[in-house]
Design a protein around this motif. Sequence first.
Motif, PDB file in Angstrom:
ATOM      1  N   PHE A 182     -26.971 -25.450  19.438  1.00 42.51           N
ATOM      2  CA  PHE A 182     -26.224 -26.696  19.596  1.00 42.51           C
ATOM      3  C   PHE A 182     -25.649 -26.808  20.997  1.00 42.51           C
ATOM      4  O   PHE A 182     -25.710 -27.860  21.626  1.00 42.51           O
ATOM      5  N   ASP A 183     -25.089 -25.702  21.499  1.00 40.31           N
ATOM      6  CA  ASP A 183     -24.531 -25.699  22.853  1.00 40.31           C
ATOM      7  C   ASP A 183     -25.602 -26.053  23.885  1.00 40.31           C
ATOM      8  O   ASP A 183     -25.329 -26.701  24.886  1.00 40.31           O
ATOM      9  N   GLY A 184     -26.824 -25.604  23.639  1.00 37.23           N
ATOM     10  CA  GLY A 184     -27.883 -25.791  24.633  1.00 37.23           C
ATOM     11  C   GLY A 184     -28.747 -27.006  24.359  1.00 37.23           C
ATOM     12  O   GLY A 184     -29.863 -27.093  24.853  1.00 37.23           O
ATOM     13  N   ARG A 185     -28.252 -27.979  23.569  1.00 38.16           N
ATOM     14  CA  ARG A 185     -29.075 -29.138  23.190  1.00 38.16           C
ATOM     15  C   ARG A 185     -29.457 -29.960  24.416  1.00 38.16           C
ATOM     16  O   ARG A 185     -28.716 -30.008  25.404  1.00 38.16           O
ATOM     17  N   ARG A 186     -30.653 -30.591  24.357  1.00 35.16           N
ATOM     18  CA  ARG A 186     -31.152 -31.375  25.481  1.00 35.16           C
ATOM     19  C   ARG A 186     -31.355 -32.826  25.095  1.00 35.16           C
ATOM     20  O   ARG A 186     -31.674 -33.143  23.949  1.00 35.16           O
ATOM     21  N   LYS A 187     -31.213 -33.694  26.072  1.00 38.20           N
ATOM     22  CA  LYS A 187     -31.385 -35.128  25.857  1.00 38.20           C
ATOM     23  C   LYS A 187     -32.865 -35.441  25.658  1.00 38.20           C
ATOM     24  O   LYS A 187     -33.711 -34.919  26.393  1.00 38.20           O
ATOM     25  N   LEU A 188     -33.180 -36.273  24.670  1.00 34.87           N
ATOM     26  CA  LEU A 188     -34.575 -36.627  24.432  1.00 34.87           C
ATOM     27  C   LEU A 188     -34.924 -38.007  24.978  1.00 34.87           C
ATOM     28  O   LEU A 188     -36.051 -38.265  25.373  1.00 34.87           O
ATOM     29  N   ASN A 189     -33.926 -38.943  24.983  1.00 37.65           N
ATOM     30  CA  ASN A 189     -34.203 -40.287  25.500  1.00 37.65           C
ATOM     31  C   ASN A 189     -33.472 -40.489  26.843  1.00 37.65           C
ATOM     32  O   ASN A 189     -32.737 -39.625  27.289  1.00 37.65           O
ATOM     33  N   ASP A 190     -33.699 -41.655  27.460  1.00 39.35           N
ATOM     34  CA  ASP A 190     -33.137 -41.867  28.785  1.00 39.35           C
ATOM     35  C   ASP A 190     -31.718 -42.414  28.746  1.00 39.35           C
ATOM     36  O   ASP A 190     -31.046 -42.474  29.772  1.00 39.35           O
ATOM     37  N   ASP A 191     -31.327 -42.897  27.555  1.00 36.72           N
ATOM     38  CA  ASP A 191     -29.981 -43.478  27.521  1.00 36.72           C
ATOM     39  C   ASP A 191     -29.070 -42.760  26.541  1.00 36.72           C
ATOM     40  O   ASP A 191     -29.378 -41.755  25.991  1.00 36.72           O
TER      41      ASP A 191
END
Lengths: 201, 201
Positions: free
Chosen positions: B192-201
């Motif tokens: 959870f701490d290392g989660r990454r953004k999947l979309n641009d907004d």
Amino acid sequence: MQSKGLLADLIHSLCCLPGVGPKSAQRMAFHLLQHDRASAIRLSEMLALASKNIGYCKQCRTLTEDELCRVCQDDQRNCEQLCIVETPADAWVIDKAGGYKGRYFILHGRLSPLDGIGPDELNIDVLEARLQGGGITEVILATNSTVEGEATAHFIAELAQKYSISATRIAHGVPMGGELEYIDSGTLIHAFDGRRKLNDD
Amino acid sequence: MQSKGLLADLIHSLCCLPGVGPKSAQRMAFHLLQHDRASAIRLSEMLALASKNIGYCKQCRTLTEDELCRVCQDDQRNCEQLCIVETPADAWVIDKAGGYKGRYFILHGRLSPLDGIGPDELNIDVLEARLQGGGITEVILATNSTVEGEATAHFIAELAQKYSISATRIAHGVPMGGELEYIDSGTLIHAFDGRRKLNDD
């Protein structure tokens, strides 16, 4: 095939050991090279020596580096009892258990007509010559409790009969310390069939 | 100690392998002697050769029979990336995975003040000389996710900072194909701490 280096070759070679896959082989190679080269060298020497020098005992056909194995050489052993097993490993574990003080004969297999293994393929004549030679009063059949193992035991029992030698079969039943709850039904049926009297009446 | 015979000696020697107890060693010895002496001889040769010839790479300190290991010799590898690992086995598995195309540096341990292992014991100066030498733009820290491994990663990140080299840490999270239900809580918190953004907004 071009070698991928000595380390990869060593890992590949370790995979020849039964039960060792690429992951375990990798772990073994790194352990030996980083922490225990002396053991690696000793193992290398033992493998070479054993592969070169270990053959089969002239009398009982187990694995040994001598003409006669230690059990066959030992005068203290009871030479009236002969335990018949399928493999050298079977004789080894029986001897390590320590209760049996007689001699062995290794069949190197079991009768299996479907696979084309009859008395000739097992060289039963060698066993027959031994029984005929005299001195043996009891043949203990310790072949495995498979269909083929049982058939082999019965075949050898009849052979012993021919020379008026008593033939016995090792007991099959619940292993020592085994909990009934976890024992398979075949073993349980055997255990009931082979029940023994505890009192005199 | 008097030898109990070559077979017993071989079984004893096989016990030096990690994860191999007397029963497995026995199984291995009988298997090799009865069914696969060619492999036994090859394994013997490989153990002797590897023990004698494998040393450490002058540059990255992994196990190799050459002065420089294959990765350090390979011009095709990206020499701007340096992956820092604790053991040669770690470098080996990363390289087998196949995605990483840079070079390695093996620490041969991790910082552990409680065990008296500081920067000097790990010969961090060798690493520092390499970073100082220029050409490296990214240090990828792949030490284990233990307390000591994390501390070691942070220590080296600071060292890299000194030479204006970017330091990154490999991602820790849910393994590929891992089912959430069976993942330990430490790993889940990391994921959870290392989660990454999947979309641009």
